[in-house]
Design an enzyme around this catalytic site. Structure first.
Site, PDB file in Angstrom:
ATOM      1  N   GLY A  22       0.811  -1.208   0.000  1.00 54.04           N
ATOM      2  CA  GLY A  22       0.000   0.000   0.000  1.00 54.04           C
ATOM      3  C   GLY A  22       0.843   1.256   0.000  1.00 54.04           C
ATOM      4  N   ALA A  23       1.943   1.239  -0.768  1.00 51.09           N
ATOM      5  CA  ALA A  23       2.940   2.312  -0.666  1.00 51.09           C
ATOM      6  C   ALA A  23       2.797   3.398  -1.720  1.00 51.09           C
ATOM      7  CB  ALA A  23       4.351   1.705  -0.758  1.00 51.09           C
ATOM      8  N   ASN A  24       1.686   3.423  -2.442  1.00 48.19           N
ATOM      9  CA  ASN A  24       1.522   4.469  -3.448  1.00 48.19           C
ATOM     10  C   ASN A  24       0.966   5.770  -2.850  1.00 48.19           C
ATOM     11  OD1 ASN A  24      -0.954   2.530  -3.562  1.00 48.19           O
ATOM     12  ND2 ASN A  24      -1.753   4.516  -4.203  1.00 48.19           N
TER      13      ASN A  24
ATOM     14  N   GLY B  54      -0.271   7.845   1.278  1.00 45.41           N
ATOM     15  CA  GLY B  54      -0.434   7.780   2.719  1.00 45.41           C
ATOM     16  C   GLY B  54       0.803   7.357   3.487  1.00 45.41           C
ATOM     17  N   ILE B  55       0.576   6.650   4.587  1.00 47.80           N
ATOM     18  CA  ILE B  55       1.654   6.231   5.468  1.00 47.80           C
ATOM     19  C   ILE B  55       2.649   5.351   4.740  1.00 47.80           C
ATOM     20  CG2 ILE B  55       2.193   4.856   7.523  1.00 47.80           C
ATOM     21  CD1 ILE B  55      -0.470   5.779   8.694  1.00 47.80           C
ATOM     22  N   GLY B  56       2.152   4.409   3.959  1.00 45.30           N
ATOM     23  CA  GLY B  56       3.037   3.485   3.251  1.00 45.30           C
ATOM     24  C   GLY B  56       4.020   4.199   2.352  1.00 45.30           C
TER      25      GLY B  56
ATOM     26  N   TYR C   3     -13.659  -3.605  10.215  1.00 43.97           N
ATOM     27  CA  TYR C   3     -12.290  -3.126  10.109  1.00 43.97           C
ATOM     28  C   TYR C   3     -11.526  -3.392  11.400  1.00 43.97           C
ATOM     29  CZ  TYR C   3      -8.399   0.167   9.878  1.00 43.97           C
ATOM     30  OH  TYR C   3      -7.141   0.729   9.907  1.00 43.97           O
TER      31      TYR C   3
END
Length: 300
Positions: free
Chosen positions: A49-51, A53-55, A183
């Site tokens: 999920g690095a595209n 936000g935090i990632g 979640y």
């Protein structure tokens, strides 16, 4: 003496604004990744999920430290854009995209197979995933989509890559129909299974820890209604962290020398050891949850 409406308004502004500014400043009083000299030259890292936000900021930090960084993302276009941006900002060209959709176990297996074939060793795996508000759907694997995306997908990826790992920290953190409860349950499963994973890896030199990055201004609310997204952003301006701040605690657990050998722990958004929920401290439950997750992923 009576106060007019204008006086009351200005009094409220000068009382409330410093309070909210204080809250915002408090979020900055954390461990500073830029003050940590740890280098990752020669290390291979994966951030899911690095595209955005935090990632994305975790991947950016690893690239600045000289690591080989694999961005495991679902969207080709967004992932390519993130790769190019990180290369430009860090001058590290060893940053690459690997397509991964954690809601699809076939996608997880394909991504893991490629990594196992191409990489001689994996040193840091950051399972950065948090999709909330997903529709009530069943995946092609017959799994509830939130459960698959947030727990079983990362669980399977971690276990498929264990043969490539030689030193790393794994980060992570009753289902009902309410989206937030679903979640929360997936995050609890991650925390429980990380504890059990750490137990199973004792003596191997591999560590596994869970991290809560805090409440951050990310795209996590993208599946909710417009009204909720607007309310989230308004409240978040005063109370939530920026994504750079949310990335601090995962980076701390990944690169801080003082945590070398530390495993099976849960860290909060202030880079401090935290006491997880009672369910996450039950070793019998952890073993059972891990076994069930293994069984669910091995059959699909």
């Amino acid at each position: 003496m009576a106060l007019c409406c204008v006086d009351v308004f200005y009094y409220a502004i000068w009382t409330i604004v410093p309070f909210f500014l204080g809250l915002r400043f408090h979020h900055r009083l954390l461990w500073n990744p830029k003050a940590c000299p740890a280098q990752l030259k020669g290390k291979t890292t994966i951030v899911t999920g690095a595209n955005s936000g935090i990632g994305k900021f975790i991947a950016l930090d690893f690239a600045r430290r000289g690591a080989r960084v694999l961005l495991a993302c679902r969207d080709q276009q967004a992932g390519d854009a993130a790769v190019q941006e990180i290369r430009r900002l860090t001058h590290n060209q060893d940053v690459h995209l690997r397509l991964l959709d954690t809601s699809s176990l076939a996608s997880v297996r394909a991504c893991a197979n490629r990594i196992n074939e191409e990489e001689k060793a994996l040193h840091i795996l950051v399972n950065n995933v948090g999709a909330s508000g997903l529709p009530e759907e069943i995946t092609q694997d017959g799994l509830q989509i939130s459960f698959a995306t947030n727990h079983l997908g990362p669980f399977l990826l971690t276990n498929l890559l264990l043969g490539t790992v030689n030193f790393s920290h794994f980060k992570g953190e009753n289902l009902t129909c309410r989206m937030d409860n679903v979640y929360n349950s997936t995050k609890l499963h991650q925390l429980i299974c990380t504890t059990e994973l750490a137990r199973r890896l004792q003596g191997s030199g591999v560590t596994a820890n869970a991290v809560h990055p805090g409440y951050c201004m990310t795209s996590i609310m993208r599946h909710y209604s417009l009204a909720l997204r607007i309310a989230f952003n308004i409240i978040g301006v005063f109370f939530f962290k920026y994504v750079e701040q949310g990335a601090v605690s995962p980076i701390y657990c990944a690169v801080s020398e003082e945590l070398e050998g530390v495993t099976g722990k849960f860290f909060d958004s202030d880079c401090s050891l935290a006491r997880p929920a009672p369910l996450a401290r039950d070793p019998a439950l952890a073993a059972k949850d891990f076994e069930i997750s293994e069984r669910l992923t091995s059959k699909l």
